[in-house]
Design a protein around this motif. Structure first.
Motif, PDB file in Angstrom:
ATOM      1  N   ASN A 219       0.808  -1.219   0.000  1.00  0.00           N
ATOM      2  CA  ASN A 219       0.000   0.000   0.000  1.00  0.00           C
ATOM      3  C   ASN A 219       0.842   1.269   0.000  1.00  0.00           C
ATOM      4  N   TYR A 220       1.862   1.294   0.864  1.00  0.00           N
ATOM      5  CA  TYR A 220       2.659   2.526   0.945  1.00  0.00           C
ATOM      6  C   TYR A 220       3.391   2.833  -0.358  1.00  0.00           C
ATOM      7  N   ILE A 224       0.508   5.399  -1.475  1.00  0.00           N
ATOM      8  CA  ILE A 224       0.582   6.402  -0.416  1.00  0.00           C
ATOM      9  C   ILE A 224       1.793   7.317  -0.573  1.00  0.00           C
ATOM     10  N   ASP A 227       1.532   9.725  -3.306  1.00  0.00           N
ATOM     11  CA  ASP A 227       0.304  10.526  -3.272  1.00  0.00           C
ATOM     12  C   ASP A 227      -0.696  10.136  -4.362  1.00  0.00           C
ATOM     13  N   PHE A 229      -3.091   7.554  -4.237  1.00  0.00           N
ATOM     14  CA  PHE A 229      -4.382   7.291  -3.595  1.00  0.00           C
ATOM     15  C   PHE A 229      -5.452   6.932  -4.622  1.00  0.00           C
ATOM     16  N   ASN A 282      -6.855   4.266   1.498  1.00  0.00           N
ATOM     17  CA  ASN A 282      -5.525   4.496   2.063  1.00  0.00           C
ATOM     18  C   ASN A 282      -5.389   5.877   2.703  1.00  0.00           C
ATOM     19  N   ARG A 283      -6.333   6.769   2.458  1.00  0.00           N
ATOM     20  CA  ARG A 283      -6.310   8.096   3.079  1.00  0.00           C
ATOM     21  C   ARG A 283      -6.378   8.020   4.603  1.00  0.00           C
TER      22      ARG A 283
END
Length: 293
Positions: A219-220, A224, A227, A229, A282-283
């Motif tokens: 995910n990161y 993330i 940016d 998302f 993911n926000r």
């Protein structure tokens, strides 16, 4: 299994229908949205105007729907599967849903000679389109075996967990863990910044150690740190899944002994005040309770 129907032609259902088509099946679809149906029609998917029409034609019916309430309406409505499906039909519910509802629907469909397996998925729209989903399955061994050619066309990995409902229990636990990992990872990266160390570099170290998870490894870097998302999975959907996990914990009497899970559930619910439903899930790593986004 030659003719497969798909109910729900959104981000996930669209990809699954196209993967089934590539797998050599004749694919028919239904969606209440004319735009969604038109997109699939242009790709050669046969569009039907009702669930009833699909249920009468197909060997297996894949459901890709947002909530248990919608699944229940599709099964039990006058135009639904129970009233219109032919005996021997196999229903494959890929939704993330309430296990109690799933078990109830399976019993109702069984009376009509229709089998149901729950096959919730991970992998997002990209995985659906590429036939690379992961599925956790609930149902009898016989029904899962009968569904295997259909499941194989949509997924790269399948784990048969147990009887009907077991797939949905597993999926809720998976998503509760993912939701919790996102919360702690967000806090950890804020700690890294406050300590004067690059979060990206910290993640490299974490991913080489025992603190790593799917969130830090996938995910990161994917959605993330850049940016982006844009995973295709929304805050609204993850909030729903976390809420279902909390309901399951309460129904099983385990919530009182699960303080971390309870706190994760509370924080995800509280995030609705400042992180909109349509934002990428993911926000949540940017959520700080009491602070406006």
């Amino acid at each position: 299994m030659k003719i497969i129907g798909v109910v729900g032609l959104g981000n996930m259902g669209r990809g699954m229908a196209l993967s089934l088509q590539r797998g050599g099946f004749t694919v028919l679809g239904y969606d209440p949205s004319p735009a969604a149906a038109r997109t699939l029609a242009e790709a050669g998917i046969g569009i039907r105007t009702s669930v009833a029409a699909l249920a009468k034609e197909v060997d297996a019916l894949v459901l890709s729907l947002p909530t248990s309430q919608v699944v229940e309406a599709v099964v039990n409505g006058a135009d639904g599967i129970a009233a219109n499906g032919r005996r021997g039909l196999l229903v494959i519910d890929t939704s993330t849903a309430d296990p109690a509802s799933t078990r109830k629907l399976a019993a109702q469909l069984d009376e009509a000679g229709i089998a149901l397996i729950d096959a919730p998925v991970s992998g997002g729209p990209k995985g659906a389109l590429n036939g690379a989903l992961t599925m956790v399955l609930g149902g009898s061994a016989e029904d899962v075996a009968r569904a295997e050619p259909v499941l194989a066309a949509m997924s790269a990995k399948r784990v048969h967990i147990g009887d009907v409902g077991a797939g949905h229990v597993t999926k809720l636990i998976n998503n509760l863990m993912c939701a919790s990992h996102l919360l702690i990872a967000g806090e950890a990266m804020r700690l890294a910044e406050a300590a004067g160390v690059s979060p990206a570099r910290v993640l490299e170290g974490v991913n080489a150690g025992s603190g790593r998870s799917g969130v830090t490894q996938t995910n990161y870097p994917t959605w993330i740190l850049n940016d982006a998302f844009d995973s295709g999975f929304t805050m609204k959907l993850m909030r729903k899944d976390v809420r279902l996990a909390m309901n399951l914990a309460e129904a099983t009497g385990t919530l009182a002994t699960a303080p971390f899970s309870a706190q994760a559930g509370r924080l995800w619910a509280a995030s609705a005040e400042s992180v909109a439903d349509d934002e990428d899930f993911n926000r949540i790593v940017q959520f700080i309770e009491g602070r406006k986004a």
